[in-house]
Design an enzyme around this catalytic site. Structure first.
Site, PDB file in Angstrom:
ATOM      1  N   THR A  52       0.776  -1.042  -0.099  1.00 60.42           N
ATOM      2  CA  THR A  52       0.148  -0.200  -0.026  1.00 60.42           C
ATOM      3  C   THR A  52       0.982   1.234  -0.023  1.00 60.42           C
ATOM      4  OG1 THR A  52      -2.000   0.848   1.090  1.00 60.42           O
ATOM      5  CG2 THR A  52      -0.204   0.187   2.708  1.00 60.42           C
ATOM      6  N   LYS A  56       3.275   1.101  -3.738  1.00 63.39           N
ATOM      7  CA  LYS A  56       2.684   0.809  -4.997  1.00 63.39           C
ATOM      8  C   LYS A  56       3.412   0.795  -6.274  1.00 63.39           C
ATOM      9  CE  LYS A  56      -2.019   0.308  -3.295  1.00 63.39           C
ATOM     10  NZ  LYS A  56      -3.372   0.432  -3.587  1.00 63.39           N
ATOM     11  N   ASN A  77      -0.074  -4.107  -5.718  1.00 61.53           N
ATOM     12  CA  ASN A  77      -0.468  -4.226  -4.665  1.00 61.53           C
ATOM     13  C   ASN A  77      -0.560  -5.538  -4.148  1.00 61.53           C
ATOM     14  OD1 ASN A  77      -2.855  -5.289  -5.687  1.00 61.53           O
ATOM     15  ND2 ASN A  77      -4.271  -4.422  -4.232  1.00 61.53           N
TER      16      ASN A  77
END
Length: 244
Positions: A52, A56, A77
């Site tokens: 996150t 990313k 992700n």
């Protein structure tokens, strides 16, 4: 660590709870500084991870290969370690698409407003394009190529059919805020907020009060986690678990 989440600040993440309900493994939250991130990715001491903010895009140079959705979006992700080679995926796409289908929000031929232009917005935009949205208007508070300001949005796009918030405005602890006043959009029939804490934001609450389909981000969070578990374990899960 076998399975877990890396990112900057993870204090309010629900990912551990969700993954450990969906799968029989221990899932760790692993907040990393920039320096720690580099060391972590070089060591590859994990089986599979989720990624996150703010990593990313920063994980991409460490990958052997990315799937087509991650390549299209330009963000990853989900990463699986196979014999020391890292493979990247994007399950935000599938999570957002699930949410649209689950609530019968048909964007084909519609004008869609996307508030914010970060990594999550790129997944949303890719889904909207794939589902044949007529117009995709990206709105930010600051000017940038390919985006318009909120003032321009209100002046020229009050006829939007769907409004999607990918910005952090309204997220805990600033729960009294909303990115827009939805009375600007008299033709809007659906609003979607990617924020999941709180479950009902000011944005979705106003949409509901105006008779719009209103969906907040918890379903997308759970759906993208389920699709990540499928990639982690090479299995297929019952999609009814998302609602549960």
């Amino acid at each position: 660590m076998d399975y877990g989440l890396i990112g900057g600040k993870l204090g309010h993440s629900y990912s551990k709870i969700i993954h450990e309900k969906l799968a029989d493994y221990q899932y760790e939250l692993c907040p990393l500084t920039e320096e720690e991130f580099t060391d972590f990715m070089e060591k590859k001491a994990f089986r599979a991870i989720n990624v996150t903010i703010p990593y990313k895009q920063k994980v991409i140079p460490y990958l052997t290969e990315m799937d087509s959705r991650a390549t299209l979006i330009g963000a990853v992700n989900t990463i699986v370690n196979r014999d020391g080679k890292l493979y990247g995926y994007n399950t935000d796409y599938a999570g957002f698409d699930y949410m649209l289908q689950r609530h019968h929000i048909d964007v084909a031929g519609k004008k869609c407003i996307v508030l914010g232009n970060g990594g999550a917005a790129q997944a949303v935009i890719a889904v909207l394009k794939n589902n044949k949205a007529r117009d995709i208007i990206i709105v930010k508070r600051t000017t940038a190529p390919g985006v318009i300001t909120y003032e321009e949005c209100f002046d020229s796009h009050s006829d939007a059919d769907v409004v999607i918030n990918t910005s952090p405005v309204g997220m805990y602890p600033n729960t009294d805020a909303s990115p827009v006043d939805l009375t600007h959009f008299s033709s809007c029939h659906a609003v979607v907020d990617l924020i999941y804490n709180p479950i009902e934001t000011q944005f979705t609450a106003q949409g509901r009060s105006l008779g719009m389909i209103s969906v907040s981000g918890l379903e997308m969070l759970v759906a993208q986690a389920l699709y990540a578990v499928e990639i982690f374990l090479g299995t297929t899960l019952n999609k009814e678990q998302i609602d549960q």
